[in-house]
Design an enzyme around this catalytic site. Structure first.
Site, PDB file in Angstrom:
ATOM      1  N   HIS A 374      71.451  13.947 -14.861  1.00  7.75           N
ATOM      2  CA  HIS A 374      70.241  13.415 -15.522  1.00  7.75           C
ATOM      3  C   HIS A 374      69.726  12.178 -15.356  1.00  7.75           C
ATOM      4  O   HIS A 374      68.967  11.462 -16.168  1.00  7.75           O
ATOM      5  CB  HIS A 374      70.487  13.202 -17.089  1.00  7.75           C
ATOM      6  CG  HIS A 374      71.058  14.609 -17.530  1.00  7.75           C
ATOM      7  ND1 HIS A 374      69.969  15.605 -18.208  1.00  7.75           N
ATOM      8  CD2 HIS A 374      72.269  15.198 -17.794  1.00  7.75           C
ATOM      9  CE1 HIS A 374      70.859  16.590 -18.787  1.00  7.75           C
ATOM     10  NE2 HIS A 374      72.099  16.545 -18.273  1.00  7.75           N
ATOM     11  N   LYS A 565      61.370   6.202 -27.958  1.00 12.70           N
ATOM     12  CA  LYS A 565      62.522   6.439 -27.040  1.00 12.70           C
ATOM     13  C   LYS A 565      63.145   5.366 -26.893  1.00 12.70           C
ATOM     14  O   LYS A 565      63.038   4.428 -27.394  1.00 12.70           O
ATOM     15  CB  LYS A 565      61.636   6.855 -25.570  1.00 12.70           C
ATOM     16  CG  LYS A 565      60.884   5.767 -24.967  1.00 12.70           C
ATOM     17  CD  LYS A 565      60.064   6.010 -23.831  1.00 12.70           C
ATOM     18  CE  LYS A 565      58.828   6.931 -23.982  1.00 12.70           C
ATOM     19  NZ  LYS A 565      59.144   8.246 -23.091  1.00 12.70           N
ATOM     20  N   ARG A 566      64.438   5.354 -26.258  1.00 12.97           N
ATOM     21  CA  ARG A 566      65.403   4.263 -26.277  1.00 12.97           C
ATOM     22  C   ARG A 566      64.371   3.131 -25.469  1.00 12.97           C
ATOM     23  O   ARG A 566      63.716   3.258 -24.750  1.00 12.97           O
ATOM     24  CB  ARG A 566      66.638   4.479 -25.367  1.00 12.97           C
ATOM     25  CG  ARG A 566      67.545   5.566 -26.025  1.00 12.97           C
ATOM     26  CD  ARG A 566      68.130   4.785 -27.337  1.00 12.97           C
ATOM     27  NE  ARG A 566      69.145   3.873 -26.784  1.00 12.97           N
ATOM     28  CZ  ARG A 566      70.466   3.969 -26.841  1.00 12.97           C
ATOM     29  NH1 ARG A 566      70.889   4.991 -27.489  1.00 12.97           N
ATOM     30  NH2 ARG A 566      71.216   2.857 -26.466  1.00 12.97           N
ATOM     31  N   LYS A 571      61.488   2.368 -18.759  1.00 11.88           N
ATOM     32  CA  LYS A 571      60.389   3.012 -19.746  1.00 11.88           C
ATOM     33  C   LYS A 571      59.270   2.227 -20.162  1.00 11.88           C
ATOM     34  O   LYS A 571      58.111   2.818 -20.677  1.00 11.88           O
ATOM     35  CB  LYS A 571      61.297   3.480 -20.983  1.00 11.88           C
ATOM     36  CG  LYS A 571      62.420   4.402 -20.640  1.00 11.88           C
ATOM     37  CD  LYS A 571      62.981   4.871 -21.784  1.00 11.88           C
ATOM     38  CE  LYS A 571      64.178   5.660 -21.709  1.00 11.88           C
ATOM     39  NZ  LYS A 571      64.069   7.063 -21.364  1.00 11.88           N
ATOM     40  N   LYS A 677      57.586  17.500 -26.184  1.00 13.01           N
ATOM     41  CA  LYS A 677      57.401  17.646 -27.796  1.00 13.01           C
ATOM     42  C   LYS A 677      55.845  17.277 -28.063  1.00 13.01           C
ATOM     43  O   LYS A 677      55.315  18.005 -28.977  1.00 13.01           O
ATOM     44  CB  LYS A 677      58.484  16.759 -28.472  1.00 13.01           C
ATOM     45  CG  LYS A 677      59.887  17.333 -28.394  1.00 13.01           C
ATOM     46  CD  LYS A 677      60.963  16.180 -28.570  1.00 13.01           C
ATOM     47  CE  LYS A 677      62.079  16.909 -28.075  1.00 13.01           C
ATOM     48  NZ  LYS A 677      63.157  15.664 -28.040  1.00 13.01           N
TER      49      LYS A 677
HETATM   50  C1  8GP Z   1      68.401  11.520 -19.578  1.00 13.35           C
HETATM   51  C2  8GP Z   1      67.034  11.193 -18.667  1.00 13.35           C
HETATM   52  O1  8GP Z   1      66.659   9.475 -18.790  1.00 13.35           O
HETATM   53  C3  8GP Z   1      65.805  11.794 -19.421  1.00 13.35           C
HETATM   54  O2  8GP Z   1      64.778  11.496 -18.489  1.00 13.35           O
HETATM   55  C4  8GP Z   1      65.883  13.204 -19.375  1.00 13.35           C
HETATM   56  O3  8GP Z   1      64.981  13.738 -20.145  1.00 13.35           O
HETATM   57  C5  8GP Z   1      67.089  13.394 -20.325  1.00 13.35           C
HETATM   58  O4  8GP Z   1      68.353  12.952 -19.817  1.00 13.35           O
HETATM   59  C6  8GP Z   1      67.405  14.800 -20.477  1.00 13.35           C
HETATM   60  O5  8GP Z   1      67.921  15.347 -19.071  1.00 13.35           O
HETATM   61  N1  8GP Z   1      69.401  10.792 -19.073  1.00 13.35           N
HETATM   62  C7  8GP Z   1      70.334  10.178 -19.731  1.00 13.35           C
HETATM   63  O6  8GP Z   1      70.414  10.354 -21.092  1.00 13.35           O
HETATM   64  C8  8GP Z   1      71.440   9.960 -19.233  1.00 13.35           C
HETATM   65  O7  8GP Z   1      71.487  10.172 -17.730  1.00 13.35           O
HETATM   66  N2  8GP Z   1      72.634   9.408 -19.633  1.00 13.35           N
HETATM   67  C9  8GP Z   1      73.868   9.068 -19.103  1.00 13.35           C
HETATM   68  C10 8GP Z   1      73.752   8.038 -18.072  1.00 13.35           C
HETATM   69  C11 8GP Z   1      74.526   7.823 -19.245  1.00 13.35           C
END
Ligand code: 8GP
Length: 829
Positions: A374, A565-566, A571, A677
């Site tokens: 991710h 978002k975070r 971002k 969304k």
């Molecule tokens: C998130 C991505 O940042 C986001 O772009 C994506 O939509 C989402 O995953 C679902 O796929 N990634 C994370 O939250 C992530 O990688 N978290 C772990 C590294 C701590």
């Protein structure tokens, strides 16, 4: 048609005909029964709380009946099962979604109305389990919803944290973290299973012995034991009588008291040990994209993985099948590398407990596991020091060494003329403090590795895992993310759902491609009018919330421009606020120029240890204070920071948004799901060519999205050529003025250095996220938006075209792709 008509129907089921046949007793009667017999409270005098918990239990009964039917069927049909392992789930509130799925919304509404309560108000008070940080956890929950709706034999597995992600308060403009004690009054949505209790070992010693065939065997003993107790959350499919579950493990002390120290009089000492065992599932780590190298975090990972593997092996053993059938009857999806210790754990079980040979065990593992990546942020790729691994999980470290030895031997054999390759792909880094690369372990131990958007998967292939593509050319694939239309349209946007169902029928709720038919309606004036009225209703609801929470009146006819978002530098909330400051300057300088009123809304949490992200939150709040109180600008410009962004707040914001800000530096956002969304609900995206924005543009059409800025390759090229933000600072006077304001006490009277870290990062720090490089293009895109928003007919058409094109981004489509392309499992409905 008056929108009021839609609103009157808010709590009524859209499609009563599809509601499952009624149970013998009514929901309300069951709720009353539960108030007396399960809650042990007088049910002749009802309070809101009693009604809520009574309803929860009555809904739960109905789900349990289906759930147990479904479990029996999986067993009887000998279905292949999916295990979805995730350290995070972010389900949002339960009641509304479960009522909707079961077709019970109307009944619940009536039950409450007759007793003088409102479903909306009760739901407003429901607590939200924040068992995830953001995108990754929310994705897991969307996927659980789609698996149940599709009827897949699937189980989610995670941790029952006592404290979820912290509650964010804003005090004097700054983020303050408060504990989220979401279980303080208990919850009946969780079903505790005190008899599903497995021991999990930490530390200890590995003993060697020779078996009858002279093979060296290992036995891991001693150390500390902690018990993992199961808690199940039920996940109903949408109106299909299917119910799955997510099993969340809770740490329990192995022994109530350590008797020896108890007898020796060390009462407190023995209680202490019990407390430290329970700590394992106490709290979710609040870092989104940067792993914590803490022992407790690794303990959490192994804790839930060990319990889950135990559960899977226990179920498999009941079937009395040979071990090589394990991957024919099961598949394990690893959500990020967090659960990747499952690979050596299963090896340990097969080798040390079931006494299989290495070859047999490894063959099974490699056919069983699949891994989803991710993130491409290098600092987010998880590693653990060999030293910690060796201490905490000595047997697993041995197994990782052996996996690595065999893997590298193979690599050397096949890539003889690339002497550097082994060290690049090794599971263990070289150097004085060697570390285990969890992503390499996950890749080597899985049969599938997938990214979460087309661009992201391409970046994995080209850059991040480039070496592995050549070693395992068939292993990599893309599965573009999706969101569930049940929560992210049907539930959060009732007015629009009614309008859609009136014109298209109700089928879109489970077949989102049906939204395509909206294209035929864009030219119908009455339809556009209704569309706009629905949007306005949602915007007014949000305006009320803002008034209540922030004490600021916003104009529902202004553009609602939202970035939630975070908080993370990539971002680029900073890009957004820089532009707002320059708008503010322009209005002050040229009061005669009429501007389209705009409300900029922010929300999101910063990891408590992420200084820069917290500074950006502070900056936004300081700018908001100044702008909102300036009589010259306040009719045109408002800046709102909504505290404690979570799933519930997202459900309020998403349907009320005109412009969705998705402005990450190209190449950094793996996919994004917020972008989906918003567009699904008719917002127009202002975005970079990053993550799934690119695919959204392909589906909604270039004319219905505002893309701007450098693309991924241009970011790389510019950096390679040498990028100097000072050049931009010198040449762009408007931007220079904004930056100089930040570097003064304009927004923090008396404190001119409050934002010097931000200023320095953007200039002398080299602007790592290319904010200044994209600044002009961003401003120009905003100008186009302000211009086009005024043309209501044009804007509404674009809004409709967004919703029409978003069918692809349903998590139902994504889950179908996973089940056909990776899992090889079929629905059992
Ligand atoms: C998130 C991505 O940042 C986001 O772009 C994506 O939509 C989402 O995953 C679902 O796929 N990634 C994370 O939250 C992530 O990688 N978290 C772990 C590294 C701590």
């Amino acid at each position: 048609k008056e929108v009021k008509d839609y609103l009157r129907l808010l709590d009524k089921p859209l499609d009563e005909s599809e509601a499952p046949e009624a149970r013998n007793s009514a929901l309300g009667e069951d709720a009353l029964w539960h108030v007396l017999y399960s809650l042990g409270q007088d049910n002749t005098h009802l309070t809101e709380r009693k009604c809520y918990w009574g309803l929860v239990l009555a809904v739960r009964d109905r789900m349990l009946e289906k759930w147990s039917e479904v479990q029996r069927r999986y067993y009887k049909n000998d279905d292949k099962r999916l295990y979805y392992l995730s350290l995070e789930f972010l389900p949002g509130k339960f009641l509304r979604g479960n009522l909707l799925a079961l077709g019970l919304e109307n009944e619940a509404h009536e039950f409450l109305r007759e007793r003088g309560f409102s479903l909306d108000e009760i739901i407003a008070k429901e607590c939200e389990p924040g068992l995830g940080n953001g995108g990754l956890g929310r994705l897991a929950s969307c996927y659980m919803d789609s698996m149940a709706t599709y009827g897949l034999p699937a189980y989610g597995y995670g941790i029952r944290y006592s404290y979820g992600l912290f509650r964010q308060e804003i005090r004097n403009g700054q983020q303050v973290e408060q504990p989220d004690n979401w279980l303080h009054e208990g919850t009946h949505w969780l079903i505790p299973r005190p008899y599903k209790l497995y021991p999990v070992r930490f530390y200890g010693t590995v003993y060697e012995w020779l078996d009858d065939n002279g093979i060296l065997r290992h036995d891991w003993r001693g150390g500390d034991l902690v018990m993992a107790m199961a808690n199940d959350v039920l996940v109903p499919g949408y109106r299909n009588g299917h119910v799955n579950s997510v099993r969340l493990w809770e740490a329990r002390p192995h022994k109530e008291f350590v008797l020896s120290s108890f007898n020796a009089g060390d009462y407190i000492g023995s209680v202490q040990e019990k407390i430290s065992d329970e700590n394992i599932s106490m709290v979710l780590y609040p870092s989104d994209d940067a792993p914590e190298g803490k022992t407790l975090r690794l303990k959490q990972q192994y804790f839930f993985v060990a319990a889950t593997m135990h559960d899977m092996v226990r179920r498999f053993k009941k079937l009395n099948k040979p071990w090589d059938q394990l991957p024919e009857k099961n598949v394990v999806q690893l959500n990020e590398t967090h659960p990747s210790i499952a690979i050596p754990e299963l090896m340990r079980i097969l080798l040390d407990e079931e006494l299989l040979s290495w070859e047999e065990a490894w063959y099974i593992c490699q056919k069983l596991f699949a891994y989803t990546n991710h993130t491409v942020l290098p600092e987010a790729l998880e590693t653990w020091t060999v030293e910690l691994m060796e201490q905490l999980l000595p047997r697993h470290m041995q197994i990782i060494y052996e996996i690595n030895r065999r893997f590298l031997e193979d690599v050397r054999l096949h890539f003889r003329d690339e002497p550097d390759l082994p060290s690049r792909v090794s599971l263990i880094t070289a150097g004085p403090e060697p570390r285990v690369r969890m992503s390499h372990l996950a890749i080597v131990g899985s049969f599938s590795v997938n990214g979460v958007s087309a661009l992201h998967t391409q970046i994995l292939r080209d850059r991040v895992f480039h070496d592995f593509i050549r070693i395992f050319p068939d292993r990599f694939n893309n599965k573009t993310n999706g969101v569930t239309p049940r929560r992210w349209l049907r539930q959060c946007n009732v007015p629009l759902s009614w309008l859609l169902s009136e014109h298209l029928g109700c089928g879109w709720v489970t077949d989102l491609n049906q939204l395509e038919k909206l294209r035929e309606l864009v030219d119908v004036e009455e339809f556009r009018h209704d569309w706009e009225q629905c949007r306005l209703t949602n915007k007014k609801r949000l305006a009320d919330y803002i008034e209540k929470m922030n004490g600021i009146t916003v104009n529902p006819h202004s553009i609602f421009d939202v970035q939630v978002k975070r908080f993370h530098e990539y971002k680029r909330q900073l890009l957004n606020i820089l532009h707002i400051i320059s708008l503010y300057n322009n209005i002050r300088k040229k009061p005669e120029v009429k501007m389209q009123p705009c409300t900029f809304i922010f929300g999101g949490k910063a990891a408590p240890s992420y200084r820069m992200a917290k500074d950006i939150i502070y900056l936004i709040n300081c700018v908001a204070r100044r702008v909102n109180s300036d009589p010259h600008t306040r009719n045109f410009l408002k800046v709102i920071f909504l505290a404690n962004y979570n799933v519930s707040l997202a459900q309020l914001l998403v349907p009320a948004t005109d412009v969705s800000e998705q402005i990450s530096t190209a190449g950094y956002e793996a996919s994004g799901t917020g972008n989906m969304k918003f567009a699904l609900n008719g917002a127009l995206t202002l975005g970079t060519r990053d993550g799934s924005n690119i695919e959204i543009a392909e589906r909604v059409g270039d004319g219905n999205i505002y893309l701007f800025g450098l693309c991924e390759q241009e970011v790389i090229d510019l950096r390679r050529r040498g990028y100097d933000p000072w050049d931009i600072y010198k040449n762009d006077s408007e931007l220079r003025e904004v930056l100089d304001m930040i570097n003064s006490d304009q927004f923090t009277p008396g404190d001119p250095t409050a934002f010097s870290s931000i200023f320095n990062s953007l200039l002398s720090g080299g602007d790592p996220f290319m904010i200044l490089a994209d600044y002009r293009a961003y401003v120009e895109a905003h100008k186009r938006i302000a211009h086009e928003y005024v043309d209501r007919e044009l804007w509404i058409k674009k809004s409709i075209m967004n919703t029409a094109g978003m069918g692809f981004f349903s998590s139902d489509r994504a889950i179908k792709e996973y089940s056909e392309g990776i899992w090889d499992i079929a629905p059992d409905v």
